[in-house]
Design an enzyme around this catalytic site. Structure first.
Site, PDB file in Angstrom:
ATOM      1  N   ASP A 127       0.891  -1.161   0.000  1.00 47.79           N
ATOM      2  CA  ASP A 127       0.000   0.000   0.000  1.00 47.79           C
ATOM      3  C   ASP A 127       0.928   1.209   0.000  1.00 47.79           C
ATOM      4  OD1 ASP A 127      -1.353   2.318   1.161  1.00 47.79           O
ATOM      5  OD2 ASP A 127      -2.988   0.985   1.729  1.00 47.79           O
ATOM      6  N   CYS A 130       1.254   3.279   3.202  1.00 46.73           N
ATOM      7  CA  CYS A 130       1.597   2.567   4.422  1.00 46.73           C
ATOM      8  C   CYS A 130       3.028   2.931   4.841  1.00 46.73           C
ATOM      9  CB  CYS A 130       1.449   1.066   4.179  1.00 46.73           C
ATOM     10  SG  CYS A 130       2.494   0.002   5.169  1.00 46.73           S
ATOM     11  N   CYS A 133       5.487   0.161   4.493  1.00 44.69           N
ATOM     12  CA  CYS A 133       5.728  -0.158   3.082  1.00 44.69           C
ATOM     13  C   CYS A 133       6.777   0.796   2.511  1.00 44.69           C
ATOM     14  CB  CYS A 133       4.437  -0.046   2.275  1.00 44.69           C
ATOM     15  SG  CYS A 133       3.167  -1.256   2.723  1.00 44.69           S
ATOM     16  N   ARG A 157      -5.185  -0.871   1.281  1.00 42.59           N
ATOM     17  CA  ARG A 157      -5.869  -1.435   2.448  1.00 42.59           C
ATOM     18  C   ARG A 157      -7.311  -0.974   2.588  1.00 42.59           C
ATOM     19  NH1 ARG A 157      -1.746   0.495   6.851  1.00 42.59           N
ATOM     20  NH2 ARG A 157      -1.859   2.277   5.428  1.00 42.59           N
TER      21      ARG A 157
END
Length: 243
Positions: A127, A130, A133, A157
């Site tokens: 994502d 994120c 991430c 998400r």
């Protein structure tokens, strides 16, 4: 497996079973009492006498007795004098994940390849908004330097219709080096102009759910192992045996 019976209702019924017909019918009929849409991929005898291993289309595995009266939703371990506790449920799920991930073509992912020999390939459900991430993305050059090919798959998400979903569509609408650049730019905080094209973002989001992703980042190894969360490149390299 962390899901409960209540969560099984999102699946579709297929009726593909391999156990004794009467046993299979009892088990599947009782599962349908929970939700008629449950999809059963296979039913076979479990390593424990009197139990049957029920594999769902999502790759989830549960266990039922002959009468289909009792269901065990969790991990089944076998004790081995040489290996200690062996997770039989995870072994079955790894097979299912390998089969699902093998269907993903390179051109449908965002690939960061090593310059030389490819020693291992990992699939990362990501994502772009994120934080972990983004942190993991900073480790990608280190992974590449160790011969690890990174394939990104989309897992916004908040799902379809979210701003992250639209942003990831814009990334996937780019091609080749431009797609890699877009991924890096967005994970660095940049915003892309909206784009529209045929893209695999939705299908990859659903695939992530099928392989058991419930947060990002989530990494799937070539053997089907699912690693949730952020992992530094050095730790990943040790697991992959490339360091």
């Amino acid at each position: 497996m962390k899901k409960t019976v209540a969560l099984l209702g999102c699946l579709l019924w297929a009726g593909m079973v391999t156990a004794d017909d009467d046993v299979a019918q009892r088990i599947t009929e009782n599962l349908q009492q929970v939700d008629a849409r449950i999809e059963v991929k296979s039913i076979k005898e479990a390593p424990i006498a009197g139990l049957h291993e029920v594999t769902l289309s999502s790759g989830d595995v549960l266990y039922a007795n002959d009468a289909g009266e009792y269901f065990l939703i969790g991990q089944l371990y076998q004790f081995s004098k040489t290996d200690g506790f062996v997770n039989l449920t995870e072994a079955q799920q790894k097979v299912a994940r390998r089969e699902l991930m093998a269907k993903v073509a390179d051109e449908d992912t965002v690939i960061f390849p090593p310059e030389g020999e490819v020693k291992a390939t990992i699939d990362i459900f990501t994502d772009v908004d994120c934080p972990y991430c983004r942190k993991l993305h900073q480790e990608v050059p280190k992974l590449n330097a160790m011969g690890v090919k990174v394939r990104y798959l989309a897992f916004p998400r908040k799902g379809e219709g979210s701003s992250t979903y639209a942003e990831m569509v814009s990334i996937w609408c780019a091609e080749g080096e431009a797609r890699r650049t877009a991924m890096t730019d967005v994970k660095s905080g940049a915003k892309l102009p909206p784009a529209s094209c045929d893209n695999p973002v939705k299908s990859q989001y659903l695939l992530g759910k099928d392989v058991g992703v419930n947060g990002t980042p989530a990494t799937v190894l070539e053997d089907g192992t699912l690693i949730p969360g952020y992992m530094p490149a050095a730790n990943m390299a040790r697991i992959l045996g490339v360091q």
